[in-house]
Design an enzyme around this catalytic site. Structure first.
Site, PDB file in Angstrom:
ATOM      1  N   ASP A   8       0.865  -1.162   0.000  1.00  0.00           N
ATOM      2  CA  ASP A   8       0.000   0.000   0.000  1.00  0.00           C
ATOM      3  C   ASP A   8       0.918   1.234   0.000  1.00  0.00           C
ATOM      4  OD1 ASP A   8      -2.358   1.665   0.529  1.00  0.00           O
ATOM      5  OD2 ASP A   8      -1.535   1.850   2.548  1.00  0.00           O
ATOM      6  N   ASP A  10      -0.239   5.158   0.878  1.00  0.00           N
ATOM      7  CA  ASP A  10      -0.547   6.128   1.929  1.00  0.00           C
ATOM      8  C   ASP A  10      -0.617   5.473   3.303  1.00  0.00           C
ATOM      9  OD1 ASP A  10      -1.155   8.861   0.671  1.00  0.00           O
ATOM     10  OD2 ASP A  10      -2.272   7.477  -0.607  1.00  0.00           O
TER      11      ASP A  10
END
Length: 222
Positions: A8, A10
């Protein structure tokens, strides 16, 4: 055998999430509104469809706020806070170790492509990833598994050959729905949230040796 890592962006590679929450929380305070973490968590790691912090004060509370001025103020505050942030501990070491071990690397993010690529370039990390899948590539972002499914297909690996690195419940749900073992490295904000899906929890990647992740049996908890 683990052949790929899917990250991922953020909150995982760099903690953008805490800065967003603080920026919105402070902006809400200026209008006499308390933005709770419970309320804000609805948009962490996913789209703004369930809760849009830019619009809530205007559309739900009917406050007379200049929409563009509010957005600009929040983004300026976020940018100022992000000047203090660095790549999260252990991320760079994992990327180097994965490259040396011949693993494939991808990013699967619910954010827009220009946001993700811009920051990866600024952090000098973009060249590590052969596949980047973002909100621009899918009909549904996390917690839907579509981002992870696309990343696996592009990498040419199966779910049991990959590990997802996430920070949020929505991200972990997406990985679990795609059948991928998920290592959660929660940040200041997501560490306070409930994770109700199988995952392996760490405070940061430095708590788990890279070789142990790819060579030892994967451990999950709920």
């Amino acid at each position: 055998m683990i052949k790929a890592l899917v990250f991922d962006f953020d909150g995982t590679i760099i903690d953008t999430e805490t800065a967003w929450y603080v920026a919105f929380r402070d902006a809400y305070k200026e209008h006499g509104v308390d933005l709770t973490l419970e309320m804000y968590s609805q948009c962490i790691g996913t789209s703004l469809k369930t809760f849009n912090p830019y619009e809530y004060l205007i559309t739900d509370l009917n406050l007379p706020i200049d929409r563009e001025a509010f957005r600009e103020s929040v983004q300026l505050q976020h940018a100022a806070l992000m000047n203090k942030e660095q790549v999260r501990p252990g991320i760079k070491n994992y990327l180097d170790a994965a490259r040396q071990a011949g693993l494939k690397l991808a990013v699967a993010s619910s954010s827009k492509r220009d946001w993700v690529e811009q920051h990866l370039e600024q952090l000098k990390l973009k060249d590590y990833f052969e596949v980047i899948r973002t909100a621009d590539d899918v009909a549904n972002v996390k917690p839907d598994p579509e981002l992870y499914n696309q990343a696996l297909e592009a990498l040419g690996v199966t779910a049991d050959e990959a590990v997802a690195i996430e920070d949020s419940p929505n991200g972990a749900r997406a990985a679990a729905a795609a059948g991928i073992h998920c290592v959660v490295i929660s940040n200041t904000i997501t560490g306070t949230l409930d994770f109700d899906m199988p995952h392996q929890r760490l405070s940061c990647l430095t708590d788990l040796e890279f070789n142990d992740l790819i060579s030892k049996p994967l451990v999950t908890t709920v």
